[in-house]
Design a protein around this motif. Structure first.
Motif, PDB file in Angstrom:
ATOM      1  N   ILE A  58      37.598  44.333  33.962  1.00 22.44           N
ATOM      2  CA  ILE A  58      36.292  44.135  34.675  1.00 22.44           C
ATOM      3  C   ILE A  58      36.565  44.205  35.987  1.00 22.44           C
ATOM      4  CG2 ILE A  58      34.241  42.624  34.488  1.00 22.44           C
ATOM      5  CD1 ILE A  58      35.081  41.642  31.691  1.00 22.44           C
ATOM      6  N   VAL A  59      35.642  44.914  36.506  1.00 25.02           N
ATOM      7  CA  VAL A  59      35.671  44.951  37.889  1.00 25.02           C
ATOM      8  C   VAL A  59      33.946  44.554  38.494  1.00 25.02           C
ATOM      9  CG1 VAL A  59      35.626  46.077  40.211  1.00 25.02           C
ATOM     10  CG2 VAL A  59      37.112  46.702  38.221  1.00 25.02           C
ATOM     11  N   VAL A  60      34.030  43.286  39.217  1.00 21.33           N
ATOM     12  CA  VAL A  60      32.674  42.916  39.538  1.00 21.33           C
ATOM     13  C   VAL A  60      32.249  43.067  40.804  1.00 21.33           C
ATOM     14  CG1 VAL A  60      31.181  40.653  39.488  1.00 21.33           C
ATOM     15  CG2 VAL A  60      32.639  41.244  37.768  1.00 21.33           C
ATOM     16  N   GLY A  61      31.238  43.553  41.557  1.00 17.97           N
ATOM     17  CA  GLY A  61      31.026  43.682  42.786  1.00 17.97           C
ATOM     18  C   GLY A  61      29.548  43.118  43.059  1.00 17.97           C
ATOM     19  N   LEU A 116      44.106  41.777  39.190  1.00 12.81           N
ATOM     20  CA  LEU A 116      43.569  40.924  38.229  1.00 12.81           C
ATOM     21  C   LEU A 116      43.439  39.686  38.410  1.00 12.81           C
ATOM     22  CD1 LEU A 116      44.818  42.999  35.392  1.00 12.81           C
ATOM     23  CD2 LEU A 116      42.713  43.293  36.433  1.00 12.81           C
ATOM     24  N   GLY A 117      42.504  38.946  38.410  1.00 15.25           N
ATOM     25  CA  GLY A 117      42.257  37.500  38.506  1.00 15.25           C
ATOM     26  C   GLY A 117      42.024  37.166  39.924  1.00 15.25           C
ATOM     27  N   VAL A 154      38.310  50.394  43.053  1.00 16.76           N
ATOM     28  CA  VAL A 154      39.146  49.628  42.127  1.00 16.76           C
ATOM     29  C   VAL A 154      39.190  50.166  40.812  1.00 16.76           C
ATOM     30  CG1 VAL A 154      39.765  47.562  41.189  1.00 16.76           C
ATOM     31  CG2 VAL A 154      39.261  47.614  43.764  1.00 16.76           C
ATOM     32  N   ALA A 155      37.857  50.160  40.208  1.00 15.63           N
ATOM     33  CA  ALA A 155      37.650  50.852  39.094  1.00 15.63           C
ATOM     34  C   ALA A 155      37.999  52.175  38.608  1.00 15.63           C
ATOM     35  CB  ALA A 155      35.956  50.673  38.593  1.00 15.63           C
ATOM     36  N   GLU A 156      37.966  53.151  39.659  1.00 16.48           N
ATOM     37  CA  GLU A 156      38.721  54.370  39.442  1.00 16.48           C
ATOM     38  C   GLU A 156      40.230  54.144  39.228  1.00 16.48           C
ATOM     39  OE1 GLU A 156      35.929  57.480  41.970  1.00 16.48           O
ATOM     40  OE2 GLU A 156      37.138  56.086  43.081  1.00 16.48           O
ATOM     41  N   SER A 172      39.890  40.421  35.417  1.00 19.10           N
ATOM     42  CA  SER A 172      38.709  40.848  36.308  1.00 19.10           C
ATOM     43  C   SER A 172      39.280  40.976  37.831  1.00 19.10           C
ATOM     44  CB  SER A 172      37.607  39.875  36.272  1.00 19.10           C
ATOM     45  OG  SER A 172      37.180  39.764  34.605  1.00 19.10           O
ATOM     46  N   VAL A 173      38.577  41.791  38.390  1.00 17.17           N
ATOM     47  CA  VAL A 173      38.683  41.757  39.984  1.00 17.17           C
ATOM     48  C   VAL A 173      37.447  41.501  40.456  1.00 17.17           C
ATOM     49  CG1 VAL A 173      39.358  43.134  41.902  1.00 17.17           C
ATOM     50  CG2 VAL A 173      40.618  43.626  39.679  1.00 17.17           C
TER      51      VAL A 173
END
Length: 447
Positions: free
Chosen positions: A196-199, A109-110, A248-250, A224-225
């Motif tokens: 929050i996971v951002v791709g 995270l971060g 990562v979200a999973e 977030s990641v």
């Protein structure tokens, strides 16, 4: 344990070095390199496995990770994860250690990572709690928890007319420069989510820093990641970035967390697979896209959604670039079929200064009828009817050819249109809760 230590060292230096197996292995040799594809002989490796291509130079060994993407007889075809400058015929090809497992942990995270888990933010390695495969275990569709809870995304038009459910998967469809990334950023700031996971897959490199600093901010980044693979990365890296951010979200969903997954964009993921498939000789099918592209899209998207009863959830938003604003683009068409709804952004609205430029006629949330009260659904349908009736008569109205009284519903739509347009507009820093959006919709319809 030795594998973890070496991986941490690799992360710290953001190097392209890859571990070799401890036991002696049979080495293959690089015999050909055409475009993006490497061809090797003498190595027995499964499709999807990782190898290391070792090139001897006067300055030492140059190691590059590659993945087996196909074979023909005794030859195997590999695709590099990183750039292949300096490779020569006869380079050694050996299996990589670790089986392709990737690091996971709450310390992510971060952080900003690349497609294989290497930090891009210069903060050194993160504490690894688990090692997981790139592809997560599938969930039995009959055991998934149904979408029965609303999710507040902070966008009034979506909350009121295209209500999102927790665990739903939606697409943001638009051509270039219509505001997909801006709308995605607003949802990032306003949506209620624990993680929050951002791709950022295949987009412009400058957008990575802008998204982190201007859109996420310090508060948003703390939960977030970000997985980033810009447009100049190798296609395999872009492909892995989309798969890694989903993994990562999973990972956090399996720990019971409610996750918001934002991927920009699903189209670039498909284009990366197209580059790989065409490079190894797969024949093109629809507009240059090989069949494997349309097989990989649902395989990626179906990994999002709710877990089993009592578990976490992944609510996913995927941006889809419609080339030339063509909503029948093969990727856009395939994505619409596998997602739980789509939000279409209109270039005409954007050119009129109407933001967010959501075309409510072309957009739909398939989960909305099951998660909102009947009164809310009825009011949303009434507003769409008024908006659609105005658009049907727009040309006549604009040239003064429409005679008042010709059609009562059109008269009502003309009278209500200024209020409807004001309701559908929203500033970049404005946020409207689900209750505020519902109340505003009710007031608009009952006026």
């Amino acid at each position: 344990m030795p594998e973890r230590i070496s991986f941490a060292r690799r992360l710290a230096g953001y190097s392209a070095a890859v571990d070799l197996p401890a036991a002696p292995v049979v080495e293959g040799r690089l015999i050909r390199m055409v475009g993006l594809t490497l061809e090797a002989e003498g190595q027995q490796a499964q499709v999807g496995s990782r190898c290391v291509v070792i090139n001897e130079t006067p300055q030492g060994e140059n190691r590059v990770e590659a993945e087996v993407v196909g074979f023909a007889g005794s030859k195997i075809y590999l695709m590099p994860v990183d750039r292949m400058e300096g490779m020569q015929p006869g380079a050694r090809v050996v299996p990589a250690a670790g089986g392709g497992k990737l690091p996971m942990g709450s310390d992510m995270l971060g952080r900003v990572l690349d497609g294989i888990g290497r930090p891009l933010d210069g903060k050194g390695p993160f504490a690894c709690e688990d090692w997981v495969d790139l592809n997560g275990p599938p969930i039995n569709p009959l055991k998934r928890h149904p979408i029965d809870e609303t999710l507040d995304v902070g966008i009034r038009t979506i909350n009121s007319l295209l209500t999102v459910g927790r665990g739903q998967r939606l697409g943001l469809f638009a051509g270039s420069g219509v505001g997909k990334s801006v709308l995605l950023g607003m949802m990032t700031r306003f949506t209620e989510a624990e993680i929050i996971v951002v791709g950022l897959v295949g987009e412009r490199g400058r957008e990575v820093k802008e998204f982190i600093e201007d859109i996420l901010g310090e508060e948003g980044m703390a939960r977030s990641v970000v997985v980033a693979s810009p447009a100049d990365d190798a296609p395999l890296m872009r492909l892995r970035a989309a798969m890694y951010c989903t993994r990562v979200a999973e990972y956090f969903r399996d720990k019971g967390r409610n996750v918001l997954l934002l991927m920009d964009s699903l189209t670039r993921y498909a284009q990366a697979q197209r580059e790989i498939a065409l490079a190894i000789g797969e024949p093109p099918a629809t507009k240059g896209y090989p069949p494997s592209v349309f097989a990989k899209l649902p395989a990626l998207v179906e990994r999002a959604g709710n877990a089993e009863q009592g578990g976490g959830s992944i609510t996913a938003f995927y941006t889809v670039l419609s080339e030339g604003d063509d909503q029948q683009d093969p990727i856009a068409d395939a994505s619409r079929a596998i997602l739980d709804g789509h939000v279409v952004l209109s270039r005409r609205l954007a050119e009129e200064g109407h933001y967010p430029a959501i075309d409510i006629e072309a957009s739909i949330s398939r989960a909305m009828p099951q998660i909102v009260p009947p009164d809310h659904l009825r009011q949303a349908q009434q507003l769409k009817q008024l908006y659609a009736r105005y658009q049907q008569s727009r040309d006549l109205i604009s040239v003064g050819a429409y005679a008042a009284g010709s059609d009562p519903l059109t008269d009502k739509a003309i009278a209500a249109m200024p209020a409807i347009q004001g309701f559908l507009r929203q500033g970049l820093q404005e946020s409207f809760s689900l209750d505020e959006s519902r109340d505003g919709l009710g007031q608009l319809i009952n006026e």
